[in-house]
Design a protein around this motif. Structure first.
Motif, PDB file in Angstrom:
ATOM      1  N   VAL A  39     -33.355  13.490  39.991  1.00  8.55           N
ATOM      2  CA  VAL A  39     -33.311  13.909  38.478  1.00  8.55           C
ATOM      3  C   VAL A  39     -32.971  12.755  37.704  1.00  8.55           C
ATOM      4  O   VAL A  39     -32.038  12.118  38.051  1.00  8.55           O
ATOM      5  CB  VAL A  39     -32.127  14.863  38.153  1.00  8.55           C
ATOM      6  N   GLN A  40     -33.930  12.522  36.921  1.00 13.85           N
ATOM      7  CA  GLN A  40     -33.716  11.319  35.656  1.00 13.85           C
ATOM      8  C   GLN A  40     -33.006  11.717  34.479  1.00 13.85           C
ATOM      9  O   GLN A  40     -33.356  12.750  34.049  1.00 13.85           O
ATOM     10  CB  GLN A  40     -35.145  11.051  35.290  1.00 13.85           C
ATOM     11  N   LEU A  41     -31.881  11.293  34.088  1.00 17.86           N
ATOM     12  CA  LEU A  41     -31.017  11.803  32.986  1.00 17.86           C
ATOM     13  C   LEU A  41     -31.450  10.953  31.971  1.00 17.86           C
ATOM     14  O   LEU A  41     -31.622   9.887  31.718  1.00 17.86           O
ATOM     15  CB  LEU A  41     -29.628  11.127  33.345  1.00 17.86           C
ATOM     16  N   VAL A  42     -31.781  11.883  30.882  1.00 17.46           N
ATOM     17  CA  VAL A  42     -32.444  11.246  29.526  1.00 17.46           C
ATOM     18  C   VAL A  42     -31.206  11.351  28.505  1.00 17.46           C
ATOM     19  O   VAL A  42     -30.303  12.404  28.462  1.00 17.46           O
ATOM     20  CB  VAL A  42     -33.584  12.068  29.179  1.00 17.46           C
ATOM     21  N   ASN A  43     -31.492  10.784  27.317  1.00 16.29           N
ATOM     22  CA  ASN A  43     -30.427  10.724  26.373  1.00 16.29           C
ATOM     23  C   ASN A  43     -28.875  10.463  26.907  1.00 16.29           C
ATOM     24  O   ASN A  43     -27.972  10.894  26.195  1.00 16.29           O
ATOM     25  CB  ASN A  43     -30.353  12.138  25.475  1.00 16.29           C
ATOM     26  N   VAL A  44     -28.936   9.147  27.656  1.00 18.31           N
ATOM     27  CA  VAL A  44     -27.598   9.014  28.251  1.00 18.31           C
ATOM     28  C   VAL A  44     -26.977   8.273  27.128  1.00 18.31           C
ATOM     29  O   VAL A  44     -25.651   8.281  26.843  1.00 18.31           O
ATOM     30  CB  VAL A  44     -27.614   8.038  29.281  1.00 18.31           C
ATOM     31  N   GLU A  45     -27.717   7.587  26.196  1.00 23.27           N
ATOM     32  CA  GLU A  45     -27.214   6.713  24.872  1.00 23.27           C
ATOM     33  C   GLU A  45     -26.304   7.706  24.188  1.00 23.27           C
ATOM     34  O   GLU A  45     -25.368   7.190  23.499  1.00 23.27           O
ATOM     35  CB  GLU A  45     -28.123   6.015  24.231  1.00 23.27           C
ATOM     36  N   SER A  46     -26.981   8.844  24.001  1.00 25.59           N
ATOM     37  CA  SER A  46     -26.153   9.809  22.803  1.00 25.59           C
ATOM     38  C   SER A  46     -24.831  10.113  23.551  1.00 25.59           C
ATOM     39  O   SER A  46     -23.960  10.369  22.789  1.00 25.59           O
ATOM     40  CB  SER A  46     -27.052  10.974  22.672  1.00 25.59           C
ATOM     41  N   MET A  47     -24.661  10.437  25.071  1.00 26.28           N
ATOM     42  CA  MET A  47     -23.512  10.715  25.387  1.00 26.28           C
ATOM     43  C   MET A  47     -22.571   9.702  25.330  1.00 26.28           C
ATOM     44  O   MET A  47     -21.297   9.760  24.995  1.00 26.28           O
ATOM     45  CB  MET A  47     -23.780  11.220  26.954  1.00 26.28           C
ATOM     46  N   GLU A  48     -23.064   8.521  25.709  1.00 24.18           N
ATOM     47  CA  GLU A  48     -22.017   7.196  25.487  1.00 24.18           C
ATOM     48  C   GLU A  48     -21.590   7.001  24.324  1.00 24.18           C
ATOM     49  O   GLU A  48     -20.418   6.520  24.259  1.00 24.18           O
ATOM     50  CB  GLU A  48     -22.817   5.901  26.022  1.00 24.18           C
ATOM     51  N   SER A  49     -22.417   7.083  23.091  1.00 31.76           N
ATOM     52  CA  SER A  49     -22.153   6.881  21.801  1.00 31.76           C
ATOM     53  C   SER A  49     -20.891   7.952  21.490  1.00 31.76           C
ATOM     54  O   SER A  49     -20.254   7.679  20.535  1.00 31.76           O
ATOM     55  CB  SER A  49     -23.125   6.916  20.919  1.00 31.76           C
ATOM     56  N   ALA A  50     -20.857   8.957  22.047  1.00 29.73           N
ATOM     57  CA  ALA A  50     -20.035  10.092  21.683  1.00 29.73           C
ATOM     58  C   ALA A  50     -18.751   9.852  22.618  1.00 29.73           C
ATOM     59  O   ALA A  50     -17.663  10.539  22.411  1.00 29.73           O
ATOM     60  CB  ALA A  50     -20.440  11.418  22.249  1.00 29.73           C
ATOM     61  N   GLY A  51     -18.663   8.512  23.406  1.00 27.53           N
ATOM     62  CA  GLY A  51     -17.549   8.323  24.063  1.00 27.53           C
ATOM     63  C   GLY A  51     -17.261   9.025  25.204  1.00 27.53           C
ATOM     64  O   GLY A  51     -15.957   9.069  25.720  1.00 27.53           O
ATOM     65  N   LEU A  52     -18.166   9.807  25.910  1.00 30.74           N
ATOM     66  CA  LEU A  52     -18.105  10.246  26.873  1.00 30.74           C
ATOM     67  C   LEU A  52     -18.932   9.525  28.297  1.00 30.74           C
ATOM     68  O   LEU A  52     -19.667   8.903  28.156  1.00 30.74           O
ATOM     69  CB  LEU A  52     -18.778  11.885  26.886  1.00 30.74           C
ATOM     70  N   ALA A  53     -18.630  10.044  29.400  1.00 27.72           N
ATOM     71  CA  ALA A  53     -19.368   9.801  30.587  1.00 27.72           C
ATOM     72  C   ALA A  53     -19.134  10.875  31.851  1.00 27.72           C
ATOM     73  O   ALA A  53     -18.395  11.813  31.760  1.00 27.72           O
ATOM     74  CB  ALA A  53     -18.418   8.244  31.292  1.00 27.72           C
ATOM     75  N   ILE A  54     -20.200  10.720  32.605  1.00 22.69           N
ATOM     76  CA  ILE A  54     -20.217  11.725  33.817  1.00 22.69           C
ATOM     77  C   ILE A  54     -19.230  11.224  34.834  1.00 22.69           C
ATOM     78  O   ILE A  54     -19.049  10.035  35.240  1.00 22.69           O
ATOM     79  CB  ILE A  54     -21.716  11.488  34.418  1.00 22.69           C
ATOM     80  N   ALA A  55     -18.400  12.128  34.812  1.00 19.16           N
ATOM     81  CA  ALA A  55     -17.065  12.093  36.125  1.00 19.16           C
ATOM     82  C   ALA A  55     -18.001  12.567  37.355  1.00 19.16           C
ATOM     83  O   ALA A  55     -17.563  13.505  38.235  1.00 19.16           O
ATOM     84  CB  ALA A  55     -16.059  13.215  35.923  1.00 19.16           C
ATOM     85  N   GLY A  56     -18.780  11.546  37.865  1.00 20.55           N
ATOM     86  CA  GLY A  56     -19.400  11.326  39.082  1.00 20.55           C
ATOM     87  C   GLY A  56     -20.144  10.333  39.271  1.00 20.55           C
ATOM     88  O   GLY A  56     -20.564   9.493  38.586  1.00 20.55           O
ATOM     89  N   SER A  57     -21.108  10.567  40.315  1.00 22.30           N
ATOM     90  CA  SER A  57     -22.105   9.433  40.678  1.00 22.30           C
ATOM     91  C   SER A  57     -23.250   9.405  39.580  1.00 22.30           C
ATOM     92  O   SER A  57     -24.039   8.498  39.522  1.00 22.30           O
ATOM     93  CB  SER A  57     -22.619   9.577  42.075  1.00 22.30           C
ATOM     94  N   GLY A  58     -23.758  10.575  39.129  1.00 22.01           N
ATOM     95  CA  GLY A  58     -24.469  10.562  38.097  1.00 22.01           C
ATOM     96  C   GLY A  58     -26.256  10.878  38.789  1.00 22.01           C
ATOM     97  O   GLY A  58     -26.978  10.583  38.116  1.00 22.01           O
ATOM     98  N   GLU A  59     -25.915  10.938  40.056  1.00 20.13           N
ATOM     99  CA  GLU A  59     -27.077  10.752  40.847  1.00 20.13           C
ATOM    100  C   GLU A  59     -27.392  12.611  41.369  1.00 20.13           C
ATOM    101  O   GLU A  59     -26.492  13.121  42.047  1.00 20.13           O
ATOM    102  CB  GLU A  59     -27.318  10.184  42.152  1.00 20.13           C
ATOM    103  N   TYR A  60     -28.282  13.062  41.005  1.00 22.01           N
ATOM    104  CA  TYR A  60     -28.601  14.485  41.185  1.00 22.01           C
ATOM    105  C   TYR A  60     -30.263  14.761  41.899  1.00 22.01           C
ATOM    106  O   TYR A  60     -30.986  13.949  41.520  1.00 22.01           O
ATOM    107  CB  TYR A  60     -28.773  15.332  39.952  1.00 22.01           C
TER     108      TYR A  60
END
Length: 401
Positions: A39-60
């Motif tokens: 699974v390719q994650l899109v709009n990662v930049e919007s999440m990072e700009s909100a000061g957030l991050a995935i609590a995991g490998s980010g690989e699905y």
């Protein structure tokens, strides 16, 4: 008349012909499950700009059921499918994001398993972690020396819950790639490690590799001279003193050959007032290092504090030896003595703890100054009498029958 065997052969050949016709000409509709489509994650930049991050490998990954003509479905590979999930609008905590899958024009996507994937989101943080250098394949009686790393710390970034797990960033040097007494540089991959030595997945490092210069040195055990100066003060007693007599050093073979003793800075016993371990400060020749197990050598002292106890004894506290039944004994001034005892025993130490013996043999009625025959303190250890044993002033009066 034809045999039954011939009939069977003809039937089989006819079945094969019909099957080949269906496959090659009619090409029926079929389905197939393509497993582990990333699974390719899109709009990662919007999440990072909100000061957030995935609590995991980010690989699905997801499994995708596709449909189409049998030949087309059979030809579909994982790389022909594009699975995406949008990270915009997520919040801290548990989230579910929908996976969308696109396929080639001649293929339909019948089902995505599981279409809604669970994602945990945390605050995005960065933290500087110490670089720790380890060694693999180290020969016996050798250690790394002259170690110089391109950096002492590495910045770890990601979800706060993951970054906080990272206690250090580890680089492991393969000693098998080094030669004795020859300095070399290796580019080493670095790994974020937790308190139990496990790799922490899902964080980013400011650099993936670090350049480390090192050399393989021989070890040598030599005598250790630790000068000890002064004496403990009167308010403490020494229960034990353990000072190392040898140390293991490392360095170039030519330098090691001429070294048989290492000296430390002196230990000042006048400054020791309680149980302690004093780190040793070594005077090492240039080019010589301490072996790993000798870096934290200490001189260990077990100490007990002492207190002064002032006691006053009356005639009732004294054991009078050779006293006759008709003697009435009085000590008008009493007997004052000062004792040095362990501090933790001071409260329990009193006149009843001390047995003082005075010999009255051949004494007549009247005033006398009699020397103390002995003092015994049976229930306390290492008690020191601070006074000189002086005379006891007493009066003897004989009772009349």
């Amino acid at each position: 008349m034809r045999s039954k065997a011939l009939d069977k052969i003809i039937a089989i050949l006819a079945g094969i012909a019909i099957w080949a016709y269906v496959i090659s000409v009619l090409d029926p509709i079929a389905t197939n499950t393509i497993r582990a489509v990333p699974v390719q994650l899109v709009n990662v930049e919007s999440m990072e700009s909100a000061g957030l991050a995935i609590a995991g490998s980010g690989e699905y990954t997801v499994d995708v059921v596709v449909g189409g003509s049998r030949s087309d479905v059979k030809a579909v590979a994982t790389t022909d499918l594009i699975a995406t999930a949008d990270l915009s609008g997520l919040h801290i905590g548990q989230n579910y994001i929908t996976v969308s899958v696109t396929a080639p024009d001649n293929i339909t996507v019948n089902e995505v398993r599981t279409q809604n994937i669970q994602v945990y989101v945390d605050s995005a943080v960065s933290s500087e972690k110490d670089l720790k250098i380890f060694t693999a394949n180290l020969p016996e009686q050798q250690e790394l020396g002259a170690i110089e790393a391109g950096t002492k710390t590495i910045v770890v970034s990601g979800a706060q819950s993951l970054v906080e797990k990272v206690t250090s960033v580890q680089a492991t040097i393969d000693a098998a790639a080094l030669n004795t007494d020859e300095v070399s540089t290796q580019s080493i991959n670095v790994v974020p490690i937790d308190a139990e030595g496990n790799k922490v997945i899902g964080v980013k490092l400011s650099q993936e590799q670090v350049n480390i210069k090192a050399v393989l040195y021989n070890l040598k055990e030599v005598a250790l001279n630790v000068p000890v100066e002064g004496e403990l003060n009167d308010h403490v007693s020494l229960l034990s003193e353990i000072v190392p007599s040898s140390v293991v050093i490392k360095g170039p073979s030519l330098l090691l050959a001429d070294i048989w003793q290492i000296q430390t800075s002196p230990i000042d016993k006048t400054q020791i007032t309680e149980t302690c371990s004093i780190p040793l400060e070594f005077a090492l020749p240039e080019g010589i290092e301490l072996a790993h197990n000798s870096r934290n050598l200490t001189a260990d002292y077990e100490i007990k504090g002492r207190s002064e106890k002032h006691l006053t004894f009356t005639a009732g506290d004294i054991v009078f030896v050779n006293a006759t039944a008709d003697m009435n004994i009085n000590m008008p001034e009493g007997l004052e003595l000062t004792f040095s005892v362990y501090t933790d025993e001071a409260n329990a130490f009193d006149e009843s703890s001390v047995d003082i013996y005075v010999d009255l043999a051949n004494l007549a009625e009247g005033s006398h100054e009699v020397g103390i025959a002995s003092i015994e303190i049976p229930e306390f250890e290492d008690v020191i009498i601070e006074n000189d044993l002086k005379q006891v002033k007493l009066k003897i009066k004989l009772s009349k029958n």
